[in-house]
Design a protein around this motif. Structure first.
Motif, mmCIF file in Angstrom:
data_model
loop_
_atom_site.group_PDB
_atom_site.id
_atom_site.type_symbol
_atom_site.label_atom_id
_atom_site.label_comp_id
_atom_site.label_asym_id
_atom_site.label_seq_id
_atom_site.Cartn_x
_atom_site.Cartn_y
_atom_site.Cartn_z
ATOM 1 N N MET B 1 3.572 -27.509 0.026
ATOM 2 C CA MET B 1 3.948 -26.161 0.470
ATOM 3 C C MET B 1 2.772 -25.210 0.310
ATOM 4 S SD MET B 1 7.322 -23.961 -0.684
ATOM 5 C CE MET B 1 6.638 -23.189 -2.154
ATOM 6 N N ASN B 2 2.006 -25.048 1.389
ATOM 7 C CA ASN B 2 0.874 -24.131 1.348
ATOM 8 C C ASN B 2 1.335 -22.691 1.258
ATOM 9 O OD1 ASN B 2 -1.463 -25.761 1.591
ATOM 10 N ND2 ASN B 2 -0.894 -26.198 3.714
ATOM 11 N N THR B 3 0.619 -21.924 0.473
ATOM 12 C CA THR B 3 0.876 -20.485 0.454
ATOM 13 C C THR B 3 -0.442 -19.790 0.746
ATOM 14 O OG1 THR B 3 0.357 -20.213 -1.873
ATOM 15 C CG2 THR B 3 2.624 -20.807 -1.320
ATOM 16 N N HIS B 4 -0.338 -18.575 1.217
ATOM 17 C CA HIS B 4 -1.542 -17.859 1.605
ATOM 18 C C HIS B 4 -1.644 -16.527 0.891
ATOM 19 C CE1 HIS B 4 -2.507 -20.819 4.611
ATOM 20 N NE2 HIS B 4 -1.263 -20.771 5.046
ATOM 21 N N LYS B 5 -2.905 -16.137 0.645
ATOM 22 C CA LYS B 5 -3.198 -14.821 0.097
ATOM 23 C C LYS B 5 -3.886 -14.014 1.185
ATOM 24 C CE LYS B 5 -3.238 -15.951 -4.791
ATOM 25 N NZ LYS B 5 -4.083 -16.146 -6.005
ATOM 26 N N ILE B 6 -3.291 -12.906 1.477
ATOM 27 C CA ILE B 6 -3.683 -12.143 2.662
ATOM 28 C C ILE B 6 -4.356 -10.847 2.259
ATOM 29 C CG2 ILE B 6 -2.705 -10.890 4.643
ATOM 30 C CD1 ILE B 6 -0.339 -13.244 3.797
ATOM 31 N N CYS B 7 -5.345 -10.484 3.050
ATOM 32 C CA CYS B 7 -5.916 -9.142 2.932
ATOM 33 C C CYS B 7 -5.377 -8.314 4.092
ATOM 34 C CB CYS B 7 -7.436 -9.202 3.001
ATOM 35 S SG CYS B 7 -8.182 -7.565 3.008
ATOM 36 N N MET B 8 -4.678 -7.247 3.768
ATOM 37 C CA MET B 8 -4.125 -6.367 4.803
ATOM 38 C C MET B 8 -5.080 -5.199 5.004
ATOM 39 S SD MET B 8 -1.460 -5.857 6.830
ATOM 40 C CE MET B 8 -0.400 -7.106 6.078
ATOM 41 N N LEU B 9 -5.504 -5.024 6.243
ATOM 42 C CA LEU B 9 -6.377 -3.882 6.560
ATOM 43 C C LEU B 9 -5.523 -2.779 7.179
ATOM 44 C CD1 LEU B 9 -9.393 -5.769 8.216
ATOM 45 C CD2 LEU B 9 -8.963 -5.338 5.784
ATOM 46 N N GLY B 10 -5.360 -1.688 6.463
ATOM 47 C CA GLY B 10 -4.603 -0.567 7.020
ATOM 48 C C GLY B 10 -3.269 -0.373 6.319
ATOM 49 N N THR B 11 -2.972 0.899 6.018
ATOM 50 C CA THR B 11 -1.745 1.232 5.284
ATOM 51 C C THR B 11 -0.774 2.033 6.142
ATOM 52 O OG1 THR B 11 -2.805 3.228 4.471
ATOM 53 C CG2 THR B 11 -2.933 1.290 3.058
ATOM 54 N N GLY B 12 -0.968 1.997 7.424
ATOM 55 C CA GLY B 12 -0.097 2.766 8.323
ATOM 56 C C GLY B 12 1.218 2.046 8.574
ATOM 57 N N LEU B 13 1.912 2.473 9.636
ATOM 58 C CA LEU B 13 3.235 1.927 9.945
ATOM 59 C C LEU B 13 3.164 0.420 10.169
ATOM 60 C CD1 LEU B 13 6.210 2.776 10.507
ATOM 61 C CD2 LEU B 13 5.618 2.800 12.918
ATOM 62 N N ILE B 14 2.118 -0.021 10.881
ATOM 63 C CA ILE B 14 2.075 -1.448 11.208
ATOM 64 C C ILE B 14 1.748 -2.281 9.967
ATOM 65 C CG2 ILE B 14 -0.353 -1.555 11.976
ATOM 66 C CD1 ILE B 14 2.690 -3.232 13.639
ATOM 67 N N GLY B 15 0.862 -1.760 9.112
ATOM 68 C CA GLY B 15 0.573 -2.453 7.854
ATOM 69 C C GLY B 15 1.818 -2.548 6.993
ATOM 70 N N THR B 16 2.621 -1.505 7.033
ATOM 71 C CA THR B 16 3.862 -1.505 6.263
ATOM 72 C C THR B 16 4.845 -2.538 6.808
ATOM 73 O OG1 THR B 16 3.564 0.839 5.804
ATOM 74 C CG2 THR B 16 5.786 -0.053 5.493
ATOM 75 N N PHE B 17 5.017 -2.554 8.118
ATOM 76 C CA PHE B 17 5.920 -3.538 8.727
ATOM 77 C C PHE B 17 5.461 -4.970 8.409
ATOM 78 C CE2 PHE B 17 7.877 -0.736 12.228
ATOM 79 C CZ PHE B 17 9.097 -0.718 11.600
#
Lengths: 402, 402, 402, 402
Positions: B1-17
């Motif tokens: 079961m692979n899991t991923h660590k993500i870097c999210m760029l942006g804290t706006g509406l789309i980053g939130t969704f």
């Protein structure tokens, strides 16, 4: 209580719908004479609907001194001749849609009836559906604000008589047959006094072995910046798709005239019961229509027409409107060929010549226009503004207290 | 079961969704780092979603050795730079829609990721809604026959952040913002291997005080004769209108993603209860959505992306698809200017080059094509035929017994 | 990020739905062991879903030291035994609906798990559909005012396995199978702290050759005067009819979970394409569901259960709730026999004992209660009043100016 | 072409609806005399609708020699007196719903008109809506198979005149006002020849300060095993909820007469436009009805009544039907008191006395009944069978090939 004696020209589907509308539900007016090229069809029709007289001679039918109103339910290529005879006979004339096969024919009909001074009505039934009439009242009251867009869609698996599929007799394909409805519906929503300026149209023969188009999409641009959109098809599967939408700055309306009207039926055995020869498609979920002629606007249409004849008033839809529609259709066919926007050529235009687009930006304060207000989840208010001078767009968040 | 660590760029509406989608409902993958130009916003976001690391330096965020996937949720004008950094860092990169502000930018991004050999996904969520996925499966199974027409409509009262309204930063207006969805939805329905040939587009600024269009309608013609139709608006009142339709020779599908999903609520007092400061528009009939990110396709989209990363497969939507969409949008903007159909310029095309339109007329017998069959009320069958040689169209009525 | 290893008991439809929910869409929890009486079915299931361990011995499965949660997806008559083993093993236990075949069985299960101190969840998925959860939030916020009525309907053409049709194994018919959902949905809408007082139930075997009821309608009266209404049937044609409605003094909600969710499809050839052997009912209008487990509430249900296990909290639906439902069902069966209202016998009741009905008359002035206000077409206001002393009802019309 | 001159008794809402129906849309029949206790109201009504004569004396109105049909649109407690006068005058009499305040009154009216030999019609408009009529035709054709269940719901925020709220004048509350519709709709669906045997009814005064019930739910059991279900309320928020459903062994029908008829409107400013005094609830999503009297069945109802008068035939709904409805309502009120099923007491019954329930088990082979067939995902067929002798239920799976 005035009553009318009508001469119906044509015993096809449309003649049947018209007669059904007039004779059903305690109507006071009556079809008194029926014309068909075939005596057999005339007799059969007369017997079914209790009509006293039959004719196979067009002029004789129209000249019958008992009748005062002629309803044209003939193939498109026979409208002009019938209109000429009605005008000569001084009879009120109501013509089914489309008025002509093209704007030139329609213009000639308009000139003839206006010169003769006879009452003329354009039988655009879908402008008269109860839903459409109530929508038009709401629009007139300002419920939608300034109208920006109207979509009208009519699609089904194709017409029922051979002449519709003959480009020469019909004057075209799905645009002439169905688009004429859609164009006039959108025109009513956007406002009949607003001039249609130009059109862009895609048309194709996607499925059927015919010369004319079986599918088309068109855009009609109006002088006030509004856009009308029509979609027509003879290739649609699943019933008759008859939907209109209109949107403005303050609201929108969605109409479904046939497939979703609050009447849903599932049957595992078919509407005709256990009879084996019924088609497979008669099982499953279906969407019947309660009273078909009513949903299609026929009773309200004839009530307007006959009421106007009684009162010497102009009906909602006259030959003039039929002409405008034909002129828009002509531009559509040209655009489908040239692949460009084409101007709508109007030799007669009786509406406004104002071409000011309606936009007035929303005032925020001396410095800014308001683009948008949005309530944030924490109940603060975000506003997006445009500087009137610099054009710069910025946002700011305002606390509830303000 | 692979899991991923993500870097999210942006804290706006789309980053939130995106983050809500990943962290909700027992997901195994986690946003591990959040980037914002503002430390304050990064901290707030990290706290809300339990994210260990924050960054205000874009390159540093992307280079973080803990993370293996970067999700770009930045304004459109910052996509290219972020993609460059991801490629340089060898990280899998998932970019929100639209890929670029125009085809040139999108093409550059595509070249960069392909050259670097990193995984690239185009986050076109609306191609992944459960309804859309099931529709695509039905179409693939032939339930609709040959696809003739696809309509995709997205309209709402306008985006929530200032940069969307800035033509330079966004790359355009409602077409770039909403049309990118519609175009790719129609492309999925019609078939991604079918080449888009040319487009015709109407665009206008009907209401808002902005330079870009706030309304547009476009037609995209495909090599097999199918037509895609999109309608976008930032002036729509009444919620988010998100509807798709697709029709073929054997059937049709209608999807409503937001306003009519089987959830209807009337309240005389408002959703927030008796609190007085609630907006007036919170009363009356409403159409809530059960689980917003699910209806919009986010969970299925990330499941495809991460599953493909695990399995070394190509996702349903890649940068290549983002590029095709941008190329169609470029043609739309050109068409809105020239008022003509404009060709879709594709420097890269990996689908079919077949431009045979699909029409095969329906065989009736050696002499005739069949135009239409119709059951008459008396159960006889009417057929409309076209003579293969003369082209003449005739009808005949067949008794049941035959 | 806690993850769980689950032992699934049962390889039937419900075990499949549960496992599909857990293993799909990047879930972090995993079914680690599968139990079936048949090794063949266990092996097949394990292979399909990638489950490491199989068992045909119930106690061994539950005792497996790797797993910490047991999910019971067995026929109704095997729930009690499984619960006993779970409690003995100290494992968290989640039981499918209904909890018991009757209140006595359910009460025994509740006592066992509470005595053992193990976590217990009642897998009432339909209380967890995204639409239901959002509705419950709206109700909690007061959007509907005081709740007066809740209707829950579940009807379909009958269950898929033989044991459901066996009254002894299932504990009853459509009421036990479907009514358990409806009762708990209405209870959630009306308020779980409000005591169900008495029930009236009609049950009949209208179509099927079985001993249990295939149709039933029941009314559940609550202490605050609200009424719950359920309708269940195994004789319904046209799909799975899964609708809920709830109305209060200030508003109402209508939910359609399956047949009208904004997804409509017409096919003339069937979903499986041109293959001839497909059933006739696969053509025509259809209403597919985008993501079935999601619409049925499974993902949100397990998220609640596992989240509560992680956090030591109580889930929305516990064995206590399952017991209340069984007690209401028992009263239904009694009422169907006695043809009278029957009290709901509750040996355990943890909600409010208030039986004050909520009515507060609307104040008009010192002399009158207000019955109704109505705006007349001429914009005057008509009010209907009741004299507090005499009880006389009168109307008066007030001019706009007042 | 017979035409009729009508005397309308009553100038309230129902008198207005009836007159609007008769005078609109080119109707041939005319209201010739209007009766009201108040000369002022009679004059106003006569002026509005162009009615030649006014009366404030009931007997004089009915005796007017010009008129041949009397329509009773009076409060419930005045029906009997009016019927007596009509019978004495030998006039055809059409009475609004409910016929009486109770079965005794209704029976007296039935006896009077039958003894006098005058035409009598029961104005149950909702049995005549175009959707209902087409549904009845489909049911008659066997489209739904054997009818098992009918649900009829009518709920709104309460009637518009004071006398409705007065238990003595009205004869009850929401059951008498709304339930009379629902009961007769279900009776039409189930079959008017099928005897209603017994009823169970819950009734409560949940909100309003009145003596009568403002909410009720009732079940009516028919001799063939079918069940009718009604739900009525004067506490409903959100418009007029007017829905019917009927299900049988082969299919089902769902009707929505008012709130979802394919007409949806959103307005941010209200239907009356920018006028400030309009109520807050006039904004937001709304569901107008195209032609209200048509959707409610009035035109088809009068067409039946007047057509039957012309042809000496019996109408679909006569005083006999009104009496049956009153008898069912009486049993409902009794059941609401006794909290038991109560028999429907019928002094007159002209339908079938067959009480055989319709169940015929589905034949599988000599040994088994068929309970259910289900297609498995792998296209094999699962069948669930019941042994005719042992009663044992088993399932078996059959390969496609069989």
């Amino acid at each position: 209580m005035n009553t009318h004696k009508i001469c119906m020209l044509g015993t096809g589907l449309i003649g049947t719908f018209y007669t059904m509308t007039l004779h059903n539900l305690r109507g006071r007016d009556r079809v008194h004479a029926i014309y068909s090229r075939s005596q057999e069809r005339a007799d059969k029709f007369a017997k079914e609907w209790g009509i006293p007289k039959t004719y196979t001679n067009l002029a004789a039918a129209i000249d019958d001194p008992d009748i005062n109103i002629v309803v044209i339910g003939l193939p498109n290529d026979q409208h002009l001749e019938a209109v000429k005879l009605c005008a000569a006979a001084g009879k009120a004339v109501l013509c089914t849609k489309p008025l002509g096969r093209n704007a030139a024919e329609a213009k000639e009909m308009l000139d003839i009836v206006e010169k003769a001074g006879v009452f003329h009505g354009y039988l655009e039934d879908l402008a008269y559906t109860p839903k459409t009439l109530k929508s038009l009242a709401a629009i007139k009251n300002g419920a939608l604000g300034r109208i920006l867009w109207a979509r009208s869609r009519e699609a089904h698996p194709g017409p029922h008589s051979d002449w519709f599929w003959n480009k020469e007799m019909a004057g075209g394909g799905a645009i002439v047959d169905l688009g004429c409805h859609c164009i006039e519906i959108a025109r009513n929503f956007i406002g009949k006094e607003v001039r249609p300026l130009e059109v862009m149209c895609w048309a194709a023969t996607q499925v059927k072995p015919i010369d004319a188009e079986d599918s088309a999409i068109g855009l009609v641009k109006y002088a006030n910046g509004a856009i009308g959109q029509f979609e027509v098809s003879w290739n649609y599967r699943g019933g008759m798709d008859l939907r209109d939408e209109v949107a403005g700055t303050e609201g929108n309306i969605r109409l479904d005239h046939f497939l979703r009207t609050g009447f849903e039926l599932y049957t595992g055995v078919g509407l005709g019961g256990y009879v084996a020869e019924k088609a497979e498609s008669e099982t499953g979920w279906m969407f019947p229509v309660g009273d078909e002629v009513h949903e299609l606007g026929y009773p309200h249409m004839f009530a307007d027409m006959f009421g106007c004849i009684d009162n010497g008033a102009a009906p909602m839809e006259s030959f003039y409107d039929g002409y405008i529609v034909n002129a828009i259709i002509d531009a559509c066919y040209k655009s489908a060929q040239t692949k460009q926007w084409e101007p709508v050529q109007l030799d007669v235009w009786r509406g406004s010549n104002d071409i000011t687009e309606g936009t007035q930006y929303e005032y925020y304060d001396e410095q800014y226009y308001l683009i948008k207000t949005e309530i944030l989840p924490d109940e603060r208010k975000k506003i997006i503004l445009k500087d009137k001078n610099t054009g710069e767009i910025t946002q700011k968040v305002i606390d509830k207290a303000e």
